[in-house]
Design a protein around this motif. Structure first.
Motif, PDB file in Angstrom:
ATOM      1  N   ALA A  40       8.814  -7.381   6.215  1.00 55.13           N
ATOM      2  CA  ALA A  40       8.597  -8.644   5.506  1.00 55.13           C
ATOM      3  C   ALA A  40       7.793  -8.404   4.235  1.00 55.13           C
ATOM      4  O   ALA A  40       8.023  -9.052   3.204  1.00 55.13           O
ATOM      5  CB  ALA A  40       7.871  -9.638   6.418  1.00 55.13           C
ATOM      6  N   LEU A  41       6.853  -7.456   4.295  1.00 61.35           N
ATOM      7  CA  LEU A  41       6.049  -7.110   3.124  1.00 61.35           C
ATOM      8  C   LEU A  41       6.933  -6.521   2.017  1.00 61.35           C
ATOM      9  O   LEU A  41       6.790  -6.871   0.850  1.00 61.35           O
ATOM     10  CB  LEU A  41       4.958  -6.117   3.523  1.00 61.35           C
ATOM     11  CG  LEU A  41       4.068  -5.568   2.411  1.00 61.35           C
ATOM     12  CD1 LEU A  41       3.375  -6.692   1.652  1.00 61.35           C
ATOM     13  CD2 LEU A  41       3.027  -4.606   2.990  1.00 61.35           C
ATOM     14  N   VAL A  42       7.855  -5.644   2.387  1.00 56.87           N
ATOM     15  CA  VAL A  42       8.769  -5.068   1.395  1.00 56.87           C
ATOM     16  C   VAL A  42       9.566  -6.172   0.704  1.00 56.87           C
ATOM     17  O   VAL A  42       9.702  -6.190  -0.525  1.00 56.87           O
ATOM     18  CB  VAL A  42       9.723  -4.044   2.055  1.00 56.87           C
ATOM     19  CG1 VAL A  42      10.805  -3.605   1.061  1.00 56.87           C
ATOM     20  CG2 VAL A  42       8.952  -2.840   2.559  1.00 56.87           C
ATOM     21  N   GLN A  43      10.076  -7.105   1.471  1.00 55.77           N
ATOM     22  CA  GLN A  43      10.873  -8.183   0.880  1.00 55.77           C
ATOM     23  C   GLN A  43      10.020  -9.127   0.018  1.00 55.77           C
ATOM     24  O   GLN A  43      10.490  -9.654  -0.992  1.00 55.77           O
ATOM     25  CB  GLN A  43      11.584  -8.979   1.982  1.00 55.77           C
ATOM     26  CG  GLN A  43      12.604  -8.161   2.760  1.00 55.77           C
ATOM     27  CD  GLN A  43      13.586  -7.433   1.853  1.00 55.77           C
ATOM     28  OE1 GLN A  43      14.173  -8.013   0.930  1.00 55.77           O
ATOM     29  NE2 GLN A  43      13.757  -6.132   2.101  1.00 55.77           N
ATOM     30  N   LYS A  44       8.765  -9.297   0.399  1.00 53.97           N
ATOM     31  CA  LYS A  44       7.868 -10.175  -0.371  1.00 53.97           C
ATOM     32  C   LYS A  44       7.557  -9.589  -1.750  1.00 53.97           C
ATOM     33  O   LYS A  44       7.190 -10.316  -2.672  1.00 53.97           O
ATOM     34  CB  LYS A  44       6.586 -10.418   0.415  1.00 53.97           C
ATOM     35  CG  LYS A  44       5.617 -11.419  -0.213  1.00 53.97           C
ATOM     36  CD  LYS A  44       6.237 -12.808  -0.368  1.00 53.97           C
ATOM     37  CE  LYS A  44       6.430 -13.496   0.968  1.00 53.97           C
ATOM     38  NZ  LYS A  44       6.899 -14.898   0.775  1.00 53.97           N
ATOM     39  N   LEU A  45       7.727  -8.285  -1.920  1.00 52.22           N
ATOM     40  CA  LEU A  45       7.502  -7.663  -3.230  1.00 52.22           C
ATOM     41  C   LEU A  45       8.365  -8.313  -4.311  1.00 52.22           C
ATOM     42  O   LEU A  45       7.994  -8.323  -5.491  1.00 52.22           O
ATOM     43  CB  LEU A  45       7.809  -6.163  -3.177  1.00 52.22           C
ATOM     44  CG  LEU A  45       6.980  -5.299  -2.231  1.00 52.22           C
ATOM     45  CD1 LEU A  45       7.478  -3.856  -2.277  1.00 52.22           C
ATOM     46  CD2 LEU A  45       5.497  -5.361  -2.579  1.00 52.22           C
TER      47      LEU A  45
END
Length: 373
Positions: free
Chosen positions: A319-324
């Motif tokens: 989810a962190l990768v996508q939030k980038l």
């Protein structure tokens, strides 16, 4: 077809002073009496529930005692309340109190307060003057200097806002002593970021004097306040509206802002930024812009400031990768990162371009390889 050209060229001077010192409330009142805000006699003091009792009530009373009309507007403290809903509630309360265009807003507090109050000032009555009275190290290092104002949304932080400059900024260093240790550390993250992007000498000073800073030693506090202002001013004066150079002030923020949002603000801004700086240092090493020894120096300084350099176990890394992708530096759907070239300098990707395109697979690898907190 008829075309009518509207000529509206004008030159605007957005210059302002930043005053750093101890217990500056009386200086604020004296400056207003001396014409800082012109003939305005009606002031809206905006603050949060923590700073209200510490400083904002006192400043409101001092304004009234000086013969001005002043009302206090308070919202619940915390980044999660820096929202359009809070902005709307304060604006409605100001309208109910008959605030119009002949008023001035005074923001008393940390970065959340100055961001929100500045945004209100920029839109209220299509723009009213405002003053920042910063009471945290984080606000002194970052939020109250440069004219960025914004609110957060569930999707991203600081993407709804505008550039709007204050009449003056007061950095009350005495207020730092009222901060919990966690807030002091959070503020130090932006200070360390400034050193990493602009000054090896300042980085070494922080490393040598970290204990003095955390003990609120007067000379050390004055020095870091001055250096924060100098570094940020040097950038902002060249690129007020973040067309190119000002992007370097986003060092560590691509991952930092994303992890702050994914954590649902369990992490303070500076804590999230510290993790972002650690990730950026790993990326800089991976891309060949930084050596492992300098990376270790960065991690050691962050730890010395009692800041995290690992990702909490409750964070969903995918989810962190996508939030980038909610980062404002993203262009044409491509991730872009500000990268250090060692300590004290930022890599320039091409002439005037300071954010480097990074493949998602590379960003994912860096995030997945970071240790667990």
């Amino acid at each position: 077809m008829n075309i009518f050209h509207v000529e509206l060229k004008k030159t605007v001077d957005n210059s302002y002073d930043i005053e750093a010192g101890f217990s500056l409330e009386q200086n604020l009142i004296s400056d207003i009496r001396s014409g800082l805000t012109g003939n305005i006699h009606k002031f809206a003091v905006i603050t949060d529930s923590i700073v209200k009792d510490l400083y904002a009530e006192k400043i409101t009373a001092m304004l009234k005692n000086a013969g001005y009309s002043a009302d206090l507007f308070v919202f619940e403290a915390g980044e999660k309340n820096k929202t359009r809903r809070t902005k709307e509630a304060i604006e409605d309360a100001m309208l109910a109190k008959e605030f119009r265009r002949d008023c001035c807003i005074i923001a008393v507090g940390g970065g959340v307060v100055t961001d929100l109050a500045g945004f209100i000032a920029g839109t209220y009555g299509r723009g009213v003057p405002f003053i920042n009275y910063a009471t945290t190290l984080l606000a002194a290092a970052d939020a109250s200097v440069g004219g960025k104002t914004a609110v957060d949304t569930p999707l991203a932080t600081n993407l709804i806002g505008l550039f709007y400059q204050p009449k003056k900024v007061y950095l009350d260093l005495a207020a730092w002593k009222t901060l919990p240790p966690r807030q002091v550390s959070s503020g130090l993250a932006e200070t360390i970021k400034h050193a990493c992007l602009a000054s090896r000498e300042f980085f070494d000073y922080l490393d040598t004097h970290m204990d003095d800073i955390q003990a609120f030693e007067k000379t050390a506090c004055e020095h870091i306040a001055q250096e924060n202002c100098r570094i940020k001013y040097t950038v902002v004066m060249q690129d007020e509206r973040e067309n190119s150079l000002r992007e370097i002030l986003n060092l560590g923020h691509t991952v930092g802002r994303a992890i702050e949002t994914v954590s649902e603000y369990r992490l303070l801004h500076g804590e999230a930024l510290a993790i972002g700086l650690a990730a950026e240092a790993a990326l800089a090493c991976h891309l060949g812009y930084m050596g492992s020894a300098e990376q270790d120096e960065m991690l050691c300084l962050l730890k010395k400031a009692h800041l995290p350099v690992a990702i909490p176990s409750y964070i969903d890394r995918e989810a962190l990768v996508q939030k980038l992708y909610t980062d404002k530096k993203v262009k044409n759907g491509k991730l872009r990162f500000v990268i250090q070239q060692g300590i004290g300098k930022i890599a320039e990707y091409e002439k005037g371009v300071y954010a480097i395109p990074v493949e998602e697979a590379t960003a994912r690898r860096i995030i997945m390889d970071m240790p667990v907190l």
